[in-house]
Design a protein around this motif. Structure first.
Motif, mmCIF file in Angstrom:
data_model
loop_
_atom_site.group_PDB
_atom_site.id
_atom_site.type_symbol
_atom_site.label_atom_id
_atom_site.label_comp_id
_atom_site.label_asym_id
_atom_site.label_seq_id
_atom_site.Cartn_x
_atom_site.Cartn_y
_atom_site.Cartn_z
ATOM 1 N N ILE A 21 0.770 -1.235 0.092
ATOM 2 C CA ILE A 21 0.028 -0.019 0.028
ATOM 3 C C ILE A 21 0.913 1.233 -0.052
ATOM 4 N N ARG A 22 0.592 2.059 -0.921
ATOM 5 C CA ARG A 22 1.765 3.023 -1.157
ATOM 6 C C ARG A 22 1.057 4.506 -0.728
ATOM 7 N N PHE A 23 1.715 5.147 0.137
ATOM 8 C CA PHE A 23 1.555 6.615 0.541
ATOM 9 C C PHE A 23 2.397 7.455 -0.242
ATOM 10 N N ARG A 24 1.770 8.678 -0.456
ATOM 11 C CA ARG A 24 2.346 9.948 -0.721
ATOM 12 C C ARG A 24 3.221 10.447 0.209
ATOM 13 N N VAL A 25 2.633 10.403 1.355
ATOM 14 C CA VAL A 25 3.405 11.030 2.557
ATOM 15 C C VAL A 25 3.262 9.852 3.615
ATOM 16 N N PRO A 26 4.470 8.920 4.118
ATOM 17 C CA PRO A 26 4.374 7.995 5.074
ATOM 18 C C PRO A 26 3.806 8.442 6.290
ATOM 19 N N TYR A 27 3.067 7.352 6.972
ATOM 20 C CA TYR A 27 2.603 7.850 8.208
ATOM 21 C C TYR A 27 3.572 7.794 9.255
ATOM 22 N N THR A 28 3.587 8.656 10.408
ATOM 23 C CA THR A 28 4.349 8.626 11.225
ATOM 24 C C THR A 28 4.226 7.527 12.484
ATOM 25 N N THR A 29 2.917 7.161 12.647
ATOM 26 C CA THR A 29 2.567 6.395 13.786
ATOM 27 C C THR A 29 1.215 5.263 13.147
ATOM 28 N N VAL A 30 1.545 3.916 13.005
ATOM 29 C CA VAL A 30 0.216 3.402 12.545
ATOM 30 C C VAL A 30 -1.097 3.230 13.107
ATOM 31 N N LEU A 31 -0.744 3.446 14.528
ATOM 32 C CA LEU A 31 -1.898 3.213 15.538
ATOM 33 C C LEU A 31 -1.865 4.196 16.562
ATOM 34 N N ASP A 32 -2.640 5.057 16.742
ATOM 35 C CA ASP A 32 -2.627 5.987 17.962
ATOM 36 C C ASP A 32 -4.166 5.866 18.759
ATOM 37 N N ALA A 33 -4.142 4.943 19.882
ATOM 38 C CA ALA A 33 -5.070 4.693 20.628
ATOM 39 C C ALA A 33 -5.319 5.403 21.652
ATOM 40 N N SER A 34 -4.645 6.722 21.923
ATOM 41 C CA SER A 34 -4.607 7.477 23.069
ATOM 42 C C SER A 34 -6.074 7.999 23.562
ATOM 43 N N GLY A 35 -6.889 7.803 22.696
ATOM 44 C CA GLY A 35 -8.158 8.435 22.828
ATOM 45 C C GLY A 35 -9.165 7.340 23.491
ATOM 46 N N GLY A 36 -8.762 5.959 23.265
ATOM 47 C CA GLY A 36 -9.356 4.999 23.630
ATOM 48 C C GLY A 36 -9.647 4.049 22.742
ATOM 49 N N ILE A 37 -9.828 2.701 22.903
ATOM 50 C CA ILE A 37 -9.830 1.696 21.659
ATOM 51 C C ILE A 37 -11.076 1.926 21.008
ATOM 52 N N GLU A 38 -12.074 2.759 21.285
ATOM 53 C CA GLU A 38 -13.341 3.138 20.385
ATOM 54 C C GLU A 38 -12.941 4.091 19.439
ATOM 55 N N TRP A 39 -11.864 5.138 19.589
ATOM 56 C CA TRP A 39 -11.598 6.210 18.880
ATOM 57 C C TRP A 39 -10.076 5.959 18.176
ATOM 58 N N PRO A 40 -9.635 4.872 17.648
ATOM 59 C CA PRO A 40 -8.533 4.687 17.206
ATOM 60 C C PRO A 40 -8.198 5.635 16.031
ATOM 61 N N ARG A 41 -7.035 6.229 15.963
ATOM 62 C CA ARG A 41 -6.587 7.070 14.635
ATOM 63 C C ARG A 41 -5.432 6.184 13.806
ATOM 64 N N TRP A 42 -5.831 5.988 12.567
ATOM 65 C CA TRP A 42 -4.958 5.054 11.929
ATOM 66 C C TRP A 42 -3.961 5.739 10.828
ATOM 67 N N CYS A 43 -2.874 5.258 10.788
ATOM 68 C CA CYS A 43 -1.904 5.697 9.825
ATOM 69 C C CYS A 43 -1.639 7.311 9.970
ATOM 70 N N VAL A 44 -1.349 7.726 11.267
ATOM 71 C CA VAL A 44 -1.258 9.138 11.629
ATOM 72 C C VAL A 44 -0.047 9.814 10.742
ATOM 73 N N GLY A 45 -0.884 10.871 10.085
ATOM 74 C CA GLY A 45 0.105 11.682 9.496
ATOM 75 C C GLY A 45 0.474 11.285 8.094
ATOM 76 N N GLY A 46 -0.149 10.141 7.620
ATOM 77 C CA GLY A 46 0.094 9.341 6.172
ATOM 78 C C GLY A 46 -1.014 10.240 5.268
ATOM 79 N N ARG A 47 -0.699 10.296 3.922
ATOM 80 C CA ARG A 47 -1.528 10.753 3.051
ATOM 81 C C ARG A 47 -1.573 9.728 1.807
ATOM 82 N N LEU A 48 -2.883 9.381 1.422
ATOM 83 C CA LEU A 48 -2.688 8.315 0.368
ATOM 84 C C LEU A 48 -4.145 8.518 -0.216
ATOM 85 N N ASN A 49 -4.379 8.158 -1.518
ATOM 86 C CA ASN A 49 -5.377 8.305 -2.417
ATOM 87 C C ASN A 49 -5.839 6.482 -2.668
#
Length: 334
Positions: A61-89
């Motif tokens: 899976i190719r990103f225009r801008v690589p992610y810095t963190t693949v998973l940020d679950a700091s907001g709780g497991i019900e509010w995960p953030r995936w591929c933080v900072g990454g950009r892809l279409n």
């Protein structure tokens, strides 16, 4: 008392050692020094971030801008953030990656057969051209990033093209079951604030013509945000075209340039909304992102059904019958 059939019984197929050796899952496990399936299950659930990162890399899976963190679950497991900072279409991964490679550009991407026996085949290169033209058509109508676009069409190559074109421009696709009535179509379009709708004059079901444009017209009357209706000539039945709002696919899309830049979307930007059936209440829209549902679909194809592409000495073909309004339609395309 009636006889009850039993299931289970004899296993009728087992993979050969040669099959197992070339399987995607075998390669994945060896690459990560995993000895058996139990260990894979344990590691993938104990370290979800590791598994997600490993899958993204395994699937290329190719990103225009690589992610810095693949998973940020700091907001709780019900509010995960995936591929933080990454950009892809995701359209870049679904179409451009294959169309730009000489080894895959001429290979079939879509093979279609209609109920009446008509057939069409699009190579990856041809698919890219049509997706670009459709993307340019949407942009010419003022449709852009974040706009909701409905797909109320039969299963033809054009519905796959429209789905991917919406992704290319950063719009949000709303796949709708082709057998819906006007009320079901209208409620979902209105809920998402759709600005455009793809439909067809009609389709064929069990040898009979099933009009679709009249249903789309009735639904459109109840969606004040809807500005454009793009109509595929599929069945050849007479339809009413509303000037300024309705556009024939072959006239609008066919005249567009065959190159189009894809929108610079973030990994977590909304890609599509899949609605529940509404049988137990108001239909609920389920949001999917560029780095969510499509990647899971690819993982399923790679690990679950072991589909192999051109790089594996011949490309497998998937025979699939579904409707785009069911999640398995977009699943197949992605």
């Amino acid at each position: 008392m009636t006889d009850t059939p039993t299931f289970g019984g004899e296993i009728v197929w087992r993979p050969t050692p040669e099959y197992t050796e070339r399987a995607h899952l075998t390669r994945f496990m060896r690459a990560h020094a995993i000895s058996d399936h139990a260990e894979l299950m344990a590691r993938s659930t104990a370290d979800v971030a590791w598994f997600a990162d490993a899958v993204l890399r395994s699937l290329d899976i190719r990103f225009r801008v690589p992610y810095t963190t693949v998973l940020d679950a700091s907001g709780g497991i019900e509010w995960p953030r995936w591929c933080v900072g990454g950009r892809l279409n995701i359209a870049d991964n679904c179409v451009d990656k294959w169309a730009s490679d000489p080894a895959t550009r001429a290979r079939p991407a879509i093979i279609w057969e209609g109920e009446e026996g008509a057939t069409r085949t699009l190579s990856y290169g041809e698919l890219a051209t049509e997706v670009n033209r459709c993307a340019n058509a949407l942009r010419s109508l003022g449709v852009g990033r974040g706009d909701a676009v409905g797909l109320f069409m039969p299963m033809t190559p054009e519905i796959a093209i429209a789905l991917l074109a919406a992704a290319r421009i950063g719009a949000v696709a709303l796949p709708l079951f082709s057998g819906y009535g006007a009320g079901a179509v209208a409620s979902r379009l209105a809920d998402a604030g759709a600005v455009a709708l793809f439909t067809a004059d009609g389709t064929f079901r069990r040898g009979r013509l099933s009009p679709m444009k009249p249903i789309a017209d009735e639904a459109a009357a109840h969606v004040p945000t809807l500005r454009h209706v793009i109509v595929l000539r599929r069945a050849g039945n007479d339809v009413t075209m509303t000037p300024g709002r309705d556009h024939w696919w072959h006239e609008l899309v066919g005249r567009q340039p065959d190159t189009a830049e894809s929108a610079d979307t973030a990994a977590e930007d909304t890609l599509l909304i899949l609605y529940t059936s509404g049988t137990t209440g108001r239909p609920k829209g389920i949001v999917h992102t560029h780095c969510g549902f499509p990647v899971k679909a690819a993982q399923d194809m790679a690990f679950g059904t072991d589909v192999h592409g051109a790089s594996d000495n011949g490309a497998d073909r998937i025979y699939w019958i579904t409707d785009m309004g069911w999640m398995m339609g977009p699943w197949l395309v992605y």
